[in-house]
Design a protein around this motif. Structure first.
Motif, short mmCIF file in Angstrom:
data_model
loop_
_atom_site.label_atom_id
_atom_site.label_comp_id
_atom_site.label_asym_id
_atom_site.label_seq_id
_atom_site.Cartn_x
_atom_site.Cartn_y
_atom_site.Cartn_z
N THR A 1 0.62 -1.37 0.13
CA THR A 1 0.02 0.20 0.10
C THR A 1 0.83 0.61 -0.09
OG1 THR A 1 -1.75 -1.30 1.58
CG2 THR A 1 -1.75 1.37 1.37
N GLY A 2 1.85 1.81 0.68
CA GLY A 2 2.54 2.79 1.12
C GLY A 2 2.58 3.43 2.35
N TYR A 3 3.36 3.90 2.32
CA TYR A 3 3.27 5.05 4.30
C TYR A 3 2.26 5.95 3.96
CZ TYR A 3 5.82 8.13 7.34
OH TYR A 3 5.98 9.39 7.91
N TYR A 4 2.21 7.00 2.70
CA TYR A 4 1.20 7.51 2.63
C TYR A 4 -0.83 7.38 2.74
CZ TYR A 4 -1.45 11.07 0.57
OH TYR A 4 -2.17 12.30 0.00
N ASP A 5 -0.12 6.11 1.64
CA ASP A 5 -1.74 5.51 1.57
C ASP A 5 -2.73 4.57 2.87
OD1 ASP A 5 -2.74 6.28 -0.92
OD2 ASP A 5 -0.62 5.75 -1.81
N SER A 6 -1.40 4.18 3.41
CA SER A 6 -1.57 3.51 4.85
C SER A 6 -2.16 3.97 5.82
CB SER A 6 -0.29 2.51 5.24
OG SER A 6 0.05 1.25 4.26
N TYR A 7 -1.17 5.38 6.08
CA TYR A 7 -1.75 6.10 6.99
C TYR A 7 -3.26 7.32 6.21
CZ TYR A 7 -1.39 10.38 10.46
OH TYR A 7 -1.80 11.20 11.37
N LYS A 8 -3.17 6.89 5.46
CA LYS A 8 -4.41 7.95 4.95
C LYS A 8 -5.32 7.45 5.66
CE LYS A 8 -6.88 10.66 0.89
NZ LYS A 8 -6.64 10.77 -0.60
N GLU A 9 -6.32 5.90 4.72
CA GLU A 9 -6.84 4.76 4.70
C GLU A 9 -7.41 4.93 6.53
OE1 GLU A 9 -5.89 1.30 2.42
OE2 GLU A 9 -6.05 2.62 0.32
N LYS A 10 -5.94 4.92 7.04
CA LYS A 10 -5.69 4.11 8.76
C LYS A 10 -6.80 2.43 9.31
CE LYS A 10 -4.50 8.64 10.36
NZ LYS A 10 -5.54 9.82 11.58
N LYS A 11 -5.85 1.76 8.56
CA LYS A 11 -6.62 0.67 8.86
C LYS A 11 -6.58 0.21 10.87
CE LYS A 11 -7.52 -0.15 3.61
NZ LYS A 11 -7.22 -1.50 3.08
N GLY A 12 -5.34 -0.05 10.32
CA GLY A 12 -5.24 -0.47 11.93
C GLY A 12 -4.74 0.27 12.87
N THR A 13 -4.48 -0.79 13.74
CA THR A 13 -4.00 0.23 15.24
C THR A 13 -2.48 1.02 15.28
OG1 THR A 13 -2.83 -2.16 16.67
CG2 THR A 13 -5.49 -1.36 16.63
N CYS A 14 -1.69 0.66 14.09
CA CYS A 14 -0.42 0.86 14.19
C CYS A 14 -0.71 2.86 14.14
CB CYS A 14 0.81 0.60 13.01
SG CYS A 14 1.52 -1.41 13.72
N GLU A 15 -1.61 3.33 13.12
CA GLU A 15 -1.33 4.38 13.05
C GLU A 15 -1.88 5.38 14.08
OE1 GLU A 15 -3.43 2.01 10.88
OE2 GLU A 15 -1.61 2.16 9.31
#
Length: 588
Positions: free
Chosen positions: A357-371
């Protein structure tokens, strides 16, 4: 906090070293065979491990009609020497008229002296000293030297004055206080018998709102002892409270030197500072307060049997606040915490890449607890760097530039890592035009300072084109050079969506998208974009899919180097650092 206050420790160190006797002798010797027409005299004394520069003035120099303040704004066109002290939040200040006029009249001679002292090697530490108004000149010369010396090759100059009158207004104090290193360069020795340091104490400058305010550390002496303070309001109170009857009745404009500081510094050398009868149990409970009280007792201000003419409680409170402000923002210590947060974000970046997914899009989607943790660390990092930028902007020009250069590498890594997360949040809320409407000031300043530094290096090294070898080797882990890259991607996505629904203005939109293509190609050819933009789930790949589909409707002639790069999947070689940009002769 140590047992004594910082000022007391400074006083003990300087006085016990014997340096004050040596400096006063250098000043006193300049009064021999004094030419009454020579308003300013100075001499460099070469010692084995350092140089001493001493200044004294003629008795006619300090005049009652020159007690007012002269604003820097009225002088800077003809005499711009001290503009270096200005900053964004402190654009001007005022200096005593007699001092600045005397300094200006000797400007050419002092320029030659400064240039000579800055020459090397060998580089010797410099101690600048002066008596009475000569002490004021010594202080201004020290500020001038701070802007000229190569501090990577020698130490900062130290300025120690004797009986110097106050020099400038609260804005000058603020300008110097903005730099922790600059303000620590000044120590002013004052005896209770000397009226000159008190001559401007209550002076109300004509047609001006400002009044005089001290800067640096003041070592206040009397027969019974000494005390050292840094808070300007405390110094003003103590200068008034410690003036002897003789100093109060003496005309400070009479022939000088009015006071011989030789016996004063000799007494300091043989005396133990801050003796008192305070019980040890009180000392253990409140060491800072007791240290202050002992100093006041040493100069006869806090004796129990005397009626107090100063507010000791407020004085202690101000000194505590001064120490707290000094320690409040220590970027060196806190930077280690910031490095830990950056390591966590690096780990999150790698994890996102593994998820395709990539760093940018993972944070934008915020699917998990890591965010959630990423958001916390992002906030800590942003608060820290906003403070850093503010600190650099508030510093005097020279010191601020030095500060920026020292922290620029860490600030650049932060900007390239964290700004993309701010961009993700911005466009998640369906906002537009991040670069012109949503970008934080601290990102803009960090980027501008980097460009200034790169231009300076380019001029010094006469460098030609950029070298890509190191970037190719680390392309898999690099951060995209342009920290606003994802904002440009988002705007390109918006343009593609508008092309689907709006026919009006299509030419302008297509031109902007072609410009974006050219921009991406430029980054690629210089290995200045992270390879994670080519992950299947990234916003860039979503944009490319839409843009490629639209271009097909325009015909096969509408192609570009980026088309060839994407269609042949050369980004796989790019990710491994094995791709070399082709040379295109056709227009793009």
């Amino acid at each position: 906090m140590t047992v004594f206050s910082n000022g007391s420790e400074t006083a003990n160190l300087v006085a016990s070293s014997g340096l004050l006797q040596q400096l006063w002798t250098a000043n006193w010797n300049l009064y021999g065979n004094n030419d009454p027409n020579e308003r300013l005299r100075f001499q460099v004394y070469s010692q084995e491990n350092y140089n001493i520069l001493a200044f004294v003035t003629s008795p006619l120099t300090l005049q009652a009609d020159q007690a007012d303040l002269a604003s820097l704004s009225t002088l800077k066109e003809k005499f711009p020497v001290f503009e270096l002290l200005c900053s964004k939040n402190n654009p001007t200040f005022a200096i005593n008229k007699a001092t600045i006029l005397l300094f200006a009249s000797y400007h050419n001679i002092l320029s030659e002296l400064k240039n000579e002292l800055c020459k090397g090697p060998p580089y010797k530490p410099l101690i600048i000293t002066g008596h009475s108004l000569g002490g004021s000149i010594a202080s201004l010369f020290t500020l001038w030297m701070l802007n000229s010396m190569d501090l990577s090759k020698t130490k900062r100059p130290l300025c120690i004055t004797f009986g110097s009158p106050l020099i400038g207004d609260h804005c000058l104090h603020k300008a110097i206080f903005q730099s922790q290193t600059w303000k620590s360069c000044f120590l002013h020795v004052v005896t209770n018998q000397d009226p000159v340091p008190r001559i401007l104490l209550h002076h109300k400058p004509a047609h001006q709102k400002g009044v005089y305010k001290p800067f640096g550390t003041f070592l206040i002496c009397c027969e019974s002892g000494s005390a050292c303070f840094e808070d300007p309001d405390s110094i003003l109170e103590l200068l008034a409270a410690t003036a002897s009857h003789g100093a109060q009745s003496q005309n400070p404009y009479q022939a000088m030197p009015s006071v011989d500081y030789g016996p004063v510094v000799e007494n300091l050398y043989h005396r133990t500072f801050c003796k008192g009868a305070t019980e040890l149990v009180d000392w253990a409970k409140q060491p800072f307060e007791v240290g202050i009280i002992r100093q006041l007792q040493a100069i006869g201000v806090a004796q129990p049997q005397q009626q107090q003419n100063i507010d000791i409680i407020n004085l202690i409170k101000r000194e505590k606040q001064l120490v707290s402000k000094t320690k409040l923002f220590d970027p060196s210590k806190k930077l280690n915490d910031m490095k830990i947060y950056m390591v966590y974000l690096e780990w999150y970046k790698k994890l996102s890449k593994n998820d395709k997914t990539g760093y940018y899009d993972s944070y934008k989607e915020k699917k998990g607890t890591c965010e959630f943790n990423v958001e916390v660390f992002k906030k800590e990092l942003t608060n820290y760097w906003k403070d850093m930028v503010k600190e650099a902007e508030n510093k005097p020009q020279k010191e601020g530039a030095s500060f920026r250069i020292r922290w620029l590498g860490a600030g650049t890594n932060y900007r390239r890592m964290v700004e993309s997360l701010d961009i993700a949040e911005y466009y998640k809320e369906n906002k537009l035009n991040y670069e012109t409407q949503g970008r934080s000031h601290h990102y803009i300043r960090l980027e501008a300072w980097l460009k200034e530094w790169e231009e300076l290096l380019k001029e010094e090294n006469n460098s030609g084109g950029k070298q890509n070898n190191s970037k190719k080797e680390s392309v898999a882990s690099i951060l995209t050079i342009d920290s606003c890259f994802w904002a440009k991607v988002e705007e390109a996505i918006i343009l593609c969506n508008l092309l689907k629904t709006e026919k009006f203005g299509a030419e302008e939109k297509v031109k902007k998208l072609k410009d974006f293509e050219s921009y991406v190609w430029g980054l690629l050819t210089n290995y200045e974009v992270s390879s994670e933009i080519f992950l299947t789930g990234s916003s860039f790949m979503k944009w490319w899919k839409d843009w490629k589909a639209y271009k097909k409707t325009l015909g096969s002639s509408f192609t570009s180097p980026l088309d060839d790069f994407m269609e042949s999947r050369e980004y796989v070689d790019y990710d491994g650092g094995n791709w070399s940009p082709p040379i295109y002769t056709r227009p793009f």
